[in-house]
Each structure stands twice: as structure tokens, then as C-alpha cells.
Design a protein around this motif. Structure first.
Motif, PDB file in Angstrom:
ATOM      1  N   LEU A 166      36.279   5.609  -0.307  1.00  0.00           N
ATOM      2  CA  LEU A 166      34.831   5.958   0.575  1.00  0.00           C
ATOM      3  C   LEU A 166      34.283   5.675   2.068  1.00  0.00           C
ATOM      4  O   LEU A 166      32.946   5.588   1.937  1.00  0.00           O
ATOM      5  CB  LEU A 166      33.874   5.151  -0.648  1.00  0.00           C
ATOM      6  N   THR A 167      35.793   5.131   2.398  1.00  0.00           N
ATOM      7  CA  THR A 167      35.731   4.634   3.506  1.00  0.00           C
ATOM      8  C   THR A 167      35.010   5.924   4.520  1.00  0.00           C
ATOM      9  O   THR A 167      35.152   7.262   5.056  1.00  0.00           O
ATOM     10  CB  THR A 167      36.413   4.245   5.101  1.00  0.00           C
ATOM     11  N   ALA A 168      33.753   5.528   5.328  1.00  0.00           N
ATOM     12  CA  ALA A 168      33.154   5.945   6.437  1.00  0.00           C
ATOM     13  C   ALA A 168      34.140   6.054   7.948  1.00  0.00           C
ATOM     14  O   ALA A 168      33.534   4.802   9.211  1.00  0.00           O
ATOM     15  CB  ALA A 168      31.819   5.924   6.549  1.00  0.00           C
ATOM     16  N   HIS A 169      35.336   6.457   7.778  1.00  0.00           N
ATOM     17  CA  HIS A 169      35.894   6.123   8.596  1.00  0.00           C
ATOM     18  C   HIS A 169      35.058   6.351  10.376  1.00  0.00           C
ATOM     19  O   HIS A 169      35.558   5.487  11.271  1.00  0.00           O
ATOM     20  CB  HIS A 169      37.110   7.152   8.910  1.00  0.00           C
ATOM     21  N   GLN A 170      34.667   7.359  10.524  1.00  0.00           N
ATOM     22  CA  GLN A 170      33.713   7.728  11.845  1.00  0.00           C
ATOM     23  C   GLN A 170      33.182   6.832  12.191  1.00  0.00           C
ATOM     24  O   GLN A 170      32.569   6.740  13.460  1.00  0.00           O
ATOM     25  CB  GLN A 170      32.965   8.411  11.429  1.00  0.00           C
TER      26      GLN A 170
END
Length: 255
Positions: free
Chosen positions: A241-245
């Protein structure tokens, strides 16, 4: 060659017609082991049982299935206990469903069906969640069996990418009316909810959750668009669920 070992589970309960339809298809493809809730567990999401004990009851609903258990826990409990206590080798695939009702768009967050599949995926097992847009207990699952078989065999043939689970939804249509299959993104949508306040005959106040599903996404590459336009939708779902952006942006804060 050894037939693939397929773990089957769901959230509507082990006797649900959708699950029995799914089992009938999986028997044509591989060796089937069933571990499913002993009662309905819809909307449980990724809940696990930690403050109560779990029970397993060996059942014989389908005489062709040698290993079939009803579990007192949630769909995720079923996958965990199947992997930890019942199976003597790692399944080649886990399938969950067929759910009575939609698990498209944001519903994937609340879905016990999809959470069971995601739990399997987190354990390194290829997994697929199947749902039919018909909440009726007497829904017609016969029409979608050929599509279930096709999607499953293709997944076994080509493999599902690591850390990805497939979320498959079927429109409520006769086979001849389904236009095809679309691989989609998850539509941006939400539930506009309210709590209906009521009073019991004993004078005690209680609340009933009601809501309306609102699709905020006008894109034609989403699961909601596909289903509204008579296509089967397949959404590859990831559990990272990491928001990499936005990692770089947050790192610029004065922390």
C-alpha cells in the motif's frame, strides 16, 4: 504430471452456491482442498480472530472432495489455518468466491472474498478472487463457469506476477450477452453512508448502516466501466500500500 493443488475458500460460507459452483470448476483443473467459513463472513475485510478460539469441522458436502473443512473464523483465518495446519504442501493456486455480489472498485477494501485471496498472495501463493454482480442466494453461476475455467487455466499456464492478486468480477448477464474480458484498473469510487437510527420494541436505540455506491471515475479503462458495458473485469491488485510516487515529496519535509 501432478495435477495442481488448488485451495478454495470464500466469505459467504461453505454451503454458498457461488462457492459450490467454483469448486465444481476447480475439480476439472486440479486437486481441490476446501477451507471456508462455517457461516457468512461478508464485509470482514482482512480481519483475523485473535481473542477467540478457532474450530475446524471436517465436512462431506461434495463426496469427490477428500479434504473439506468448515472453519469458525474469518476468510483470512481460513487461509491461514489451511496453510498452517491442513495442507502438507504449498498450493499452486488459491481461489476465493464466487462471491454473491460485487467486489469491484473500492469494495475490494471491505471484501472478505478478496482478503482471503490477498492473504494467500502475501504467503507467496498465486490467487484469484471471483465475484458475480448478483446478491441473490439463487444467482445463476452456471453461465460464468466457462469464464472461470478459462481465467484459471490461463493464470496457471502463464503465472500471476509476484505480490499481485487478480480481482475478477462478472456482470449479471447470460453467457451470450457477455462481450468479453477487460483487464482494468480499479475505479475511483466511494460509499456515501448514513446510520439509520431506530428503536427496538424494548425501547433500546440501535443503528442500521445504509449507503449508496458512487462511482466518481469517468474513465473507460476501469472495472466499473467494463461491468456497466457487459464485460468481465480483471483488476491486478497489489497488497503493497506504499504510495511510492510521494516518497520523495514527503522526504522534503523538515522532519
Amino acid at each position: 504430471m501432478q495435477r495442481p493443488l488448488i485451495l478454495v475458500t470464500n466469505d459467504d460460507g461453505i454451503t454458498a452456491p457461488g462457492m459450490r459452483a467454483l469448486i465444481s470448476v476447480m475439480k476439472e483443473i486440479g486437486e481441490v482442498v476446501v477451507v471456508a467459513p462455517d457461516s457468512a463472513q461478508s464485509g470482514m475485510g482482512h480481519a483475523v480472530t485473535i481473542n477467540n478460539t478457532l474450530t475446524l469441522e471436517k465436512v462431506n458436502i461434495d463426496p469427490e472432495i477428500e479434504v473439506e473443512y468448515a472453519c469458525s473464523g474469518t476468510p483470512v483465518d481460513c487461509v491461514k489455518i489451511a496453510l498452517g495446519q491442513i495442507l502438507d504442501r504449498t498450493p499452486d493456486l488459491c481461489v476465493s468466491g464466487v462471491n454473491h455480489g460485487s467486489n469491484s472498485s473500492i469494495n475490494v477494501i471491505y471484501s472478505g472474498t478478496m482478503s482471503a485471496a490477498l492473504e494467500a498472495g502475501m504467503s507467496g501463493i498465486p490467487a484469484i478472487g471471483f465475484s458475480l454482480l448478483d446478491f441473490s442466494w439463487s444467482a445463476d453461476f452456471e453461465q460464468i463457469k466457462p469464464f472461470i475455467k478459462k481465467i484459471t487455466t490461463e493464470a496457471l499456464k502463464h503465472g500471476i506476477p509476484k505480490d499481485v492478486v487478480l480481482n475478477v468480477n462478472f456482470p449479471k448477464l447470460a453467457t451470450e450477452d457477455i462481450k468479453g474480458i477487460k483487464v482494468c484498473r480499479q475505479a475511483k469510487a466511494t460509499w456515501v453512508e448514513n446510520f439509520d437510527k431506530r428503536v427496538s420494541p424494548h425501547g433500546k436505540e440501535y443503528y442500521w448502516l445504509v449507503g449508496e455506491f458512487v462511482n466518481q471515475d469517468k474513465g473507460e479503462d476501469t472495472d466499473e466501466w467494463a461491468l456497466r458495458n457487459d464485460y468481465i473485469s480483471i483488476v491486478p491488485v497489489q497488497f503493497d500500500l506504499t504510495a511510492h510516487q510521494v516518497l520523495e515529496r514527503i522526504n522534503r519535509w523538515d522532519l
